[in-house]
Design a protein around this motif. Structure first.
Motif, PDB file in Angstrom:
ATOM      1  N   HIS A 119       1.281 -15.086   3.143  1.00  0.00           N
ATOM      2  CA  HIS A 119      -0.028 -14.655   2.645  1.00  0.00           C
ATOM      3  C   HIS A 119      -0.384 -15.453   1.405  1.00  0.00           C
ATOM      4  O   HIS A 119       0.452 -15.644   0.516  1.00  0.00           O
TER       5      HIS A 119
ATOM      6  N   LYS B 249      -7.656  -3.611   0.184  1.00  0.00           N
ATOM      7  CA  LYS B 249      -6.226  -3.548   0.469  1.00  0.00           C
ATOM      8  C   LYS B 249      -5.829  -4.695   1.391  1.00  0.00           C
ATOM      9  O   LYS B 249      -6.627  -5.167   2.201  1.00  0.00           O
ATOM     10  N   LEU B 250      -4.600  -5.142   1.272  1.00  0.00           N
ATOM     11  CA  LEU B 250      -4.140  -6.316   2.010  1.00  0.00           C
ATOM     12  C   LEU B 250      -3.687  -5.940   3.415  1.00  0.00           C
ATOM     13  O   LEU B 250      -3.200  -4.830   3.652  1.00  0.00           O
ATOM     14  N   SER B 251      -3.855  -6.891   4.307  1.00  0.00           N
ATOM     15  CA  SER B 251      -3.428  -6.687   5.692  1.00  0.00           C
ATOM     16  C   SER B 251      -2.424  -7.779   6.049  1.00  0.00           C
ATOM     17  O   SER B 251      -2.676  -8.964   5.816  1.00  0.00           O
TER      18      SER B 251
ATOM     19  N   GLN C 286     -10.237 -13.122  -0.512  1.00  0.00           N
ATOM     20  CA  GLN C 286     -11.034 -11.973  -0.106  1.00  0.00           C
ATOM     21  C   GLN C 286     -12.187 -11.771  -1.080  1.00  0.00           C
ATOM     22  O   GLN C 286     -12.122 -12.190  -2.237  1.00  0.00           O
TER      23      GLN C 286
ATOM     24  N   ASN D  48       0.684  -9.253   8.936  1.00  0.00           N
ATOM     25  CA  ASN D  48       1.408  -9.145  10.196  1.00  0.00           C
ATOM     26  C   ASN D  48       2.784  -8.567   9.906  1.00  0.00           C
ATOM     27  O   ASN D  48       3.424  -8.942   8.926  1.00  0.00           O
ATOM     28  N   THR D  49       3.205  -7.640  10.733  1.00  0.00           N
ATOM     29  CA  THR D  49       4.548  -7.095  10.559  1.00  0.00           C
ATOM     30  C   THR D  49       5.481  -7.757  11.556  1.00  0.00           C
ATOM     31  O   THR D  49       5.052  -8.214  12.621  1.00  0.00           O
TER      32      THR D  49
ATOM     33  N   ASP E 118       0.828  -1.213   0.000  1.00  0.00           N
ATOM     34  CA  ASP E 118       0.000   0.000   0.000  1.00  0.00           C
ATOM     35  C   ASP E 118       0.858   1.257   0.000  1.00  0.00           C
ATOM     36  O   ASP E 118       0.726   2.136   0.848  1.00  0.00           O
TER      37      ASP E 118
END
Length: 889
Positions: A689, A762-764, A731, A766-767, A299
């Motif tokens: 992902h 938009k993609l989410s 999604q 984990n950081t 993003d």
């Protein structure tokens, strides 16, 4: 009352660079505004491309530019803007063909009158999916001239893509210039118009006849409308025509339009200046397959303007004359600068994006594979060989296997390789591959080329010496050999890499030395030809025979055309031979044409045109073509005297699995390495992902990018098969058209041959905050082209000859001018025509000599510009008087 369309066809880069042609535009627009003031019903088409407007505005700065923009808006109801950004070569463009429409529409909307008709007057043929691309971009009709296989004269047609998308079309039966400069000779204006109407009306029941008032680079628009003629826009013309026309007079076409028997499609332009084609392929790949997907994933919209700029540079270069290589050297030097700017934008933006990508990746080796197939990957890096498998449609950690490679430079006489897919033998510079009852031979072939930038004219085989074969590297499951060749024309090495995969990598390192030749890589074997093209694959014959057109068509043969037969065809990414359940194919990055030319009558060959070297923009009497193709100008840059690396491969697999191996080579997964000292990656996830999956793998990934509205992500796929397929996304997704207008919720189905565009949220991710400060780099693949600077130098003898010939022509012109003063009637016009013809040739030679002298000594740029303006004026006058004579006769 008949309808007329006024326009100018603007070849911004051809015999003059854009920096000069754009200076002609202020006077064009000033004249256009005056015509509108004098006749509020007057209408004008800006060649269907917004580059013309962008070039016009580039003449102004600050407040002056604002005034120019306001004037365009003021007169916009009389001017058709768009729909394209540039007049691209549709045989070459894939994702860029969609961006051409998106960017063109965005620019056109600034002025308020967006044309929804494809204005395709001079493009060198069309791939099969052009109707679908246009239809799904709210463009439901087109005007075109080249590419139609027309037996008897017809004006209207429908054109369908393989998915069933259909658009209406108008064929410019008597060219796009049939009533150009009608007012230049008022004494024959009415008669000329009457003759043209009578010539066309036989082929229509309506009063919508393709009467076009305009010409190439004509900076002086005119208004020929009167009581008998009404100015219309192209969309009005198509609506009126198809509402009234007798359906029996409307032809139907399906698929690609590349026939050159009525008007040339110049198949040789697909291999002219091969270095440009390689730069183009890599540029489109870097933007659509690497940079935009990464930006979408993290993003990162802060670089939108830079990415758009890169696409604009790419589309500028994709204009048919430009990417076709059919211009003077200076134009193609400008193109190289643009490609280098694209590479600079890619590299600088990638570095910034990788910082954000690093936040969502675990430590170690991680791959991004947006293809819908699990792909095997094998690559060499320094002294080691690496192998991994990339899960489909995901970001995943990978188990990278490392193999030691023994490097050497050992001369060998023969080579043998065998894996589960085929057996390969190399001897005397030739490669033979066997699988069950299938036997193929691959060999390099050097042939004489008597053509020019527009048309190849392959002839006899030239001497090519195989020097030696060397073993360069080896391990248990990998070998790399080099085959060295030399000739008077070109030296090159074929680097062949063998592994456990069903394809052999073929890297060609070439150095051009001579001119007037073609270097081919021939595949000899049995089977039906199948070629990849933009968003499609097509079956083709070995050659197309061109019969002499019917008598009814002959009166409309007003331009260069191909005669006898054609054996050079468009391709993108692959071409090969299908036999039984197997497909034997060349795969290539940046090669856009192949030939079935064979110097051995006993062999049927499908050959990649690795490079083609010619010395002239246009030549007279080129075998296989009749008519005037373009200016006769000396272009040593087209000799391709450069070092150049060409990336290709040969694959032998069952047909169902070919797409997997093609994508492994053409669009390989990105392999990242994230490293930080003293870190433990054991507890980090294997699959980061999952984007999407498919039960049936035969679907192609095209592009992922931030959506235009910046509220989600746009995904594009293509179904190359003739069967309906299913895609499963993680999604909820909305189906859109190519302009990203939302249509309906996606039901998971992609239709046969469909170009499918979806919008997802938009993609989410984990950081991994514990990894902060760690570096991420892309290990594989490499993003660059390997092409040296132009090593050619103009031949001073040729320059001197051109100058002498131009001088002799001017003396002849002086004699003609004396005769013209003493002559009356049609004879005077005939002498005038001869004068303009000689003037055009003299100015072309003079301009060409100055261009080439400027490479070795200082030449006053204003002198070049002056001759360009004079040559353009003479070209227009010559064409105008040609119509005058046709009327009088």
């Amino acid at each position: 009352m008949y309808h007329i369309i006024s326009h100018t066809h603007w070849d911004r880069e051809w015999f003059a660079p854009a920096d000069i042609t754009k200076k002609m535009l202020p006077s064009l627009f000033q004249k256009l505004f005056e015509l509108i003031d004098n006749n509020p019903e007057y209408k004008f088409v800006l060649d269907g491309q917004m580059l013309l407007v962008k070039d016009y505005l580039s003449n102004f700065q600050g407040e002056e530019r604002k005034k120019a923009e306001d004037k365009l808006k003021k007169y916009s109801k009389n001017i058709a803007f768009g729909p394209y950004y540039g007049q691209i070569d549709w045989r070459v463009s894939e994702e860029s063909s969609i961006r051409n429409i998106i960017l063109g529409g965005q620019e056109a909307k600034k002025y308020g009158n967006v044309m929804n008709i494809g204005w395709l007057l001079d493009n060198f043929g069309f791939s099969s999916q052009v109707p679908q691309i246009n239809f799904k971009s709210e463009i439901e009709g087109c005007f075109l001239w080249r590419g139609l296989n027309m037996k008897i004269p017809k004006i209207g047609f429908t054109w369908s893509s393989p998915d069933g998308s259909k658009i209406h079309g108008i064929f410019l039966l008597d060219s796009y210039r049939n009533i150009m400069r009608l007012k230049d000779y008022p004494e024959v204006m009415e008669k000329r118009l009457e003759l043209e109407i009578n010539k066309l009306k036989k082929y229509s029941k309506t009063n919508y006849l393709p009467l076009l008032n305009g010409y190439d680079l004509d900076p002086v628009p005119e208004d020929p409308t009167d009581g008998e003629l009404k100015a219309v826009f192209p969309d009005e013309f198509i609506q009126g025509y198809f509402k009234q026309e007798d359906p029996s007079l409307i032809e139907k076409y399906v698929g690609e339009l590349i026939d050159g028997s009525v008007v040339s499609t110049f198949p040789g332009s697909l291999s002219t200046r091969q270095y440009l084609k390689i730069m183009n392929w890599h540029s489109e790949y870097m933007l659509s397959k690497v940079l935009e997907p990464l930006i979408a994933i993290v993003d990162n919209s802060e670089d939108d303007k830079e990415i758009q700029k890169a696409w604009e540079y790419l589309i500028m270069n994709l204009v048919h004359d430009s990417i076709g290589g059919v211009g003077v050297d200076q134009i193609h030097e400008d193109m190289e600068e643009r490609y280098n700017k694209i590479k600079e934008i890619f590299e600088s933006t990638l570095n910034k994006v990788l910082d954000k990508v690093g936040q969502i990746l675990p430590l170690g080796y991680v791959c991004l594979n947006l293809n819908l197939q699990e792909l095997p990957v094998l690559f060499e890096n320094k002294e080691n060989l690496y192998r991994f498998s990339a899960p489909a449609g995901s970001i995943s950690k990978v188990n990278l296997k490392k193999y030691n490679v023994n490097s050497s430079e050992k001369p060998i006489n023969s080579f043998h390789w065998e894996n589960e897919h085929f057996k390969a033998f190399v001897e005397n510079g030739k490669l033979r591959i066997k699988k069950e009852n299938n036997d193929y031979l691959i060999r390099a072939v050097l042939v004489e080329d008597k053509g020019d930038e527009y048309s190849s004219a392959f002839d006899k085989e030239l001497n090519l010496t195989f020097s030696e074969m060397r073993l360069k590297a080896q391990s248990d499951n990998y070998s790399k050999i080099a085959l060295d060749f030399t000739s008077n024309e070109v030296d090159f090495t074929l680097n062949l890499t063998f592994s456990e995969l069903p394809y052999i990598n073929i890297e060609i390192d070439s150095l051009g030395k001579g001119s007037d030749y073609g270097l081919l890589l021939a595949l000899i074997g049995d089977g039906d030809i199948n070629a990849g093209v933009p968003f499609d694959s097509v079956k083709r014959p070995y050659e197309v025979k061109y019969e002499e057109p019917e008598e009814e068509m002959k009166k409309f043969l007003v331009a260069a055309r191909e005669i006898s037969f054609n054996n050079v065809f468009p391709m993108k990414d692959y071409v090969g031979l299908e036999k039984d359940d197997y497909f034997a194919a060349f795969m290539a990055k940046g090669i856009y044409s192949y030939t079935t030319h064979s110097t051995n009558s006993l062999e049927k060959a499908v050959s990649l045109i690795l490079l083609r070297s010619v010395s002239w923009l246009s030549r007279e009497n080129v075998k296989g073509r009749i008519g005037d193709a373009g200016p006769v100008m000396y272009t040593p840059g087209a000799e391709v005297k450069r070092k150049m690396k060409i990336e290709a491969a040969f694959c032998l697999s069952d047909k169902d699995n070919f797409l997997k191996y093609k994508n492994s080579f053409i669009n390989p997964p990105l392999l990242f390495y994230k490293h930080r000292n003293n870190s433990d990656s054991e507890n980090q996830p294997v699959v980061v992902h999952k984007f999407y999956s498919s039960v049936d793998e035969n679907i192609e990934f095209v592009n992922m990018k931030p959506s235009i509205d910046e509220e989600g992500i746009s995904l594009r796929f293509f179904n190359p098969s003739h069967k309906k397929k299913k895609i499963k996304l993680t999604q909820k997704s909305i189906k859109t058209d190519l302009l990203e207008n939302e249509l309906e919720e996606f039901d998971g189905t992609i239709k046969p041959k469909e170009i499918l565009t979806l919008k997802i949220p938009k993609l989410s991710f984990n950081t991994f905050s514990d990894d902060e400060g760690s570096k991420v780099n892309i290990v594989y693949p490499k993003f660059t082209w390997d092409i040296s600077e132009d090593l050619s130098k103009p031949n001073i003898g040729i320059i001197n000859n051109m100058e002498r010939e131009a001088k002799d022509l001017k003396e002849h012109i002086k004699d003609l001018e004396k005769k013209i003063k003493e002559t009356q009637g049609i004879n005077r016009y005939e002498l005038l025509f001869e004068k303009y013809k000689l003037m055009r040739k003299a100015l072309e030679l003079e301009l060409s000599s100055l261009y080439n002298r400027s490479k070795i000594e200082h030449v006053d740029p204003s002198k070049i510009e002056h001759i360009i303006v004079e040559l353009n004026d003479v070209r227009i006058k010559r064409r105008g008087i040609e119509f005058l004579l046709a009327t009088l006769r």
